[in-house]
Design an enzyme around this catalytic site. Sequence first.
Site, short mmCIF file in Angstrom:
data_model
loop_
_atom_site.label_atom_id
_atom_site.label_comp_id
_atom_site.label_asym_id
_atom_site.label_seq_id
_atom_site.Cartn_x
_atom_site.Cartn_y
_atom_site.Cartn_z
N ILE A 163 -15.61 80.46 81.66
CA ILE A 163 -14.93 81.13 82.76
C ILE A 163 -14.74 82.60 82.37
CG2 ILE A 163 -13.78 79.10 83.70
CD1 ILE A 163 -11.30 79.77 82.16
N ASP A 164 -14.48 83.44 83.36
CA ASP A 164 -14.38 84.87 83.12
C ASP A 164 -13.27 85.22 82.13
OD1 ASP A 164 -16.37 85.34 84.95
OD2 ASP A 164 -15.01 85.81 86.59
N LYS A 165 -13.42 86.37 81.53
CA LYS A 165 -12.43 86.89 80.58
C LYS A 165 -11.03 86.86 81.16
CE LYS A 165 -11.13 91.23 78.28
NZ LYS A 165 -11.54 92.62 78.01
#
Length: 360
Positions: A163-165
Amino acid sequence: MTDDRYTDQQTDEIDESGEEQDELYEHFALTVDKGQTPMRLDRFLTVRMEHTSRNRIQAAADSGNILVNGTAAKSSYKIKPLDRISIVMPYPRRETEIVPEHIPLEIVYEDDDLLVVDKPAGMVVHPGHGNYSGTLVNALAWHLRELPLFREGNQRAGLVHRIDKNTSGLLVVAKNELAHARLAKQFFDHTVHRRYTALVWGNLPEDEGTITGHIGRSPKDRLKMHVFADGSDGKHAVTHWRVLKRYGYATLAECRLETGRTHQIRVHMAWQGHPLFNDERYGGDRILKGTTFAKYKQFIENCFALMPRHALHARSLGFVHPRTGEELRFESALPEDFRQLVEKWDGYTASARQSLDDES
């Protein structure tokens, strides 16, 4: 024998870890010699591939990750002259040294085959593009340093999705080759249960809906993804959503991923005119809906300061255990910044309703 093991296919990754991808990438490929005698596939590959055990090859074959002439083959398959053999995985092949780092992890479940981590916002999943330390992979390399899968310093070790940062929430990590292959297959087949909580700008038109639109890298900005509505480019992507709470100027929604393209929820919602609240990459970091009153502007600025990231949380994750076949389901409560943001919107709308009641 022709060996194309270092031929990578295209990757959708950009400057930070995005949402999962539904693509098979070739990690190893060869064409069998004309004079090759019949031999079991697993035995043949064990001889041909350095530093790869027969168990690892069998696990990959059992999960459909070894193709012969483009078709998944079992370990017992007898190879023939000129067979084209390839090993494919749902992530691109990379070579980056991983330094184990003693970083605390919030582990919500762990057994001999896998662990489920609740990732905080701000942590990159794996190194790259200026984030070569402090990542989840660095932390896993320390936490699981005694396991064979994590001794080689492979930056993809154990990862089956990401998942994104600046997205918080749940991730499953495999601890051995069998778990890795079988979990990766579930993500590729879209059988994994994934639910996200998002705060988006605007009032969604219905109580639930589906967004379908090919996603690929933006032709104008290489750091962004883009929806190709006509399907002329990019990859097929589907996001289902339903309303959890309406605030008039914003909507709290649940998003369910059918596919898992990079930045999928963020770019799909922005394409529909409802970017995620405070998503600076897709235009959600400015006032898009609401009044021109200074009091409202100050409210939004306070909200941005309270949650200085896009409002997206991977709340629910479910899958079949790779060894036991048991269905597992995990839930993650909203992190503190997101919870306070929701409370702030609750308070604002309650105050607005009270003002209307007083005037009437």
